[in-house]
Structures are given as C-alpha cells and as structure tokens.
Design an enzyme around this catalytic site. Structure first.
Site, short mmCIF file in Angstrom:
data_model
loop_
_atom_site.label_atom_id
_atom_site.label_comp_id
_atom_site.label_asym_id
_atom_site.label_seq_id
_atom_site.Cartn_x
_atom_site.Cartn_y
_atom_site.Cartn_z
CG ASP A 1 6.13 -0.76 -7.55
OD1 ASP A 1 7.07 -0.61 -8.35
OD2 ASP A 1 6.30 -0.92 -6.32
CG ASP B 1 -3.31 -13.44 -11.21
OD1 ASP B 1 -2.79 -12.48 -11.82
OD2 ASP B 1 -2.85 -14.60 -11.27
CG ASP C 1 -0.77 -6.74 -4.97
OD1 ASP C 1 0.14 -5.91 -5.19
OD2 ASP C 1 -0.54 -7.96 -4.83
CE LYS D 1 8.54 -3.19 -9.70
NZ LYS D 1 8.72 -3.47 -8.25
N GLY E 1 0.76 -1.24 0.00
CA GLY E 1 0.00 0.00 0.00
C GLY E 1 0.79 1.29 0.00
CD1 TRP F 1 4.64 2.83 -4.62
CD2 TRP F 1 3.95 3.13 -6.71
NE1 TRP F 1 5.74 2.78 -5.43
CE2 TRP F 1 5.34 2.95 -6.72
CE3 TRP F 1 3.29 3.33 -7.92
CZ2 TRP F 1 6.10 2.98 -7.89
CZ3 TRP F 1 4.04 3.36 -9.09
CH2 TRP F 1 5.42 3.18 -9.08
#
EC number: 2.1.1.166
Length: 209
Positions: free
Chosen positions: A124, A99, A83, A164, A63, A65
């Site tokens: 990320d 997922d 997530d 990322k 958490g 971000w």
C-alpha cells in the site's frame, strides 16, 4: 459562477462524508486506519490470505493492513511488515522500520523472511505527494516496481500480490510486467477507496516466474 461553486462545495461535502463514514467505522472496529477496509474487500473477493500463510506488508504504517493480515494468517502464519514511518506493535507482526528504497533495509527485510518462501506480498506504499503529477507519478511507479522486485525475490510459486498503483504514466507498462509474472491479474477499486483518487489495486495470483 455560482453553479461551479455549488458543484465544488457538493463534491467536497461528499468527500468529507465518505471519509467520515470509514473513519468512524474503523474506530468502531478497532482498525488503525480506514485502509483496512480496502484489503478486507480485496480479501473478500480474491481470498489471498489463508491460515498458516507468510505475508509481507509493504508501506504498513499505521497498521491497518497488518491487522487484517495477521488475523487471517492466524497463529501458524507469519506477517512481516515494513514502513519508513514508525508503527505501534501489533501482536504477531514482525515490524521493520526503514526506507524500503534503501538496499540495507531490503537486506534486513530479506533476513527476516529467511529461507521460507512468502505466500502473499501486499503493498500500500505511496510517496509523499507534492501535488505535481510530473513528480509524484514517477515516484509512485518506482515504489510499485520495487514491490514487484520483492515478489521476484521472495514469492512462492502460485503466490499472490496486491499492490496500490496510481493510474497515469507508466501504468500500462507496469500492468504488462505484472501480467508476465502472474497467471491472473485483476484491477480492483475498493468501495473504501476515495472516489476521486487515481489509485487502483492490482490483485495478481498464480506467481509463475
């Protein structure tokens, strides 16, 4: 031989010292993870999130971000996070556990976004690393491709994307695809990113597709 050992030892000490600094700083500031400093630094340079914006945070747990995003977006903003791992609630963040690679999870996420266009997509995400480049890199690239697909589905004109990416096979092609979709793309390596990590962040602004 002793030189090699000393070099490895020094390198390990530097890494531990580096990690320890950001872990302590995260605890001091109430952040759930040291990763919060990465998006803070990106925000400082690129001003992606403003009050009232709608933000999607992919790969959000634990958490860090989302904490930064919800503070920047403010009471009139909206943060939707996703997530595969569980995440403790954050006030102002709508969290979906699942997922992201599964169609049903994507559909659930799109339902939460609704008809409103998203201003910023953050990712990320990273796969569980096996240590085998031939396995890890394709998995990592698949995730960032899904994140870009998400942009195509929900991002508002002139919207922003921070993702990322691990440098390696597929990186150049991915960079090209991002450049085709956005007016400006910058590569960032935040100070809080581990020096030896292959991770970089692509910060794309001015969505144009």
């Amino acid at each position: 031989m002793s030189g090699k050992k000393r070099t490895a030892s020094s390198s390990r000490w530097m890494q531990e010292h580096f990690d320890d600094h950001y872990v302590k700083l995260a605890q001091k500031r109430g952040f759930r993870s040291r990763a919060a400093f990465k998006i803070e630094e990106i925000q400082e340079k690129d001003k992606l999130i403003r009050p009232g914006m709608t933000v999607v945070d992919l790969g959000a747990a634990p958490g860090g971000w989302s904490q930064v995003a919800v503070k920047l977006a403010g009471d009139k903003g909206k943060v939707i996070a996703c997530d595969i791992l569980p995440m403790d609630p954050i006030v102002g963040v709508d969290f979906l556990q699942g997922d992201f690679r599964e169609e049903k999870v994507l559909d659930a996420l799109l339902t939460r976004v609704g008809d409103a266009k998203v201003d910023v997509v953050l990712s990320d995400m990273a796969p569980n690393m096996s240590g085998t480049g031939g396995v890890d890199q394709p998995r990592a690239m698949y995730l960032v491709e899904l994140a870009l697909d998400m942009c195509h589905q929900v991002l508002a004109p002139n919207g922003c994307f921070a993702v990322k990416v691990f440098q390696g096979e597929g990186f150049d092609e991915y960079m090209k695809a991002v450049k085709e979709a956005f007016k400006t793309v910058k590569t960032r390596k935040p100070d809080s990113s581990r020096p030896r990590s292959r991770e970089v962040y692509l910060v794309a602004t001015g969505y144009k597709l």
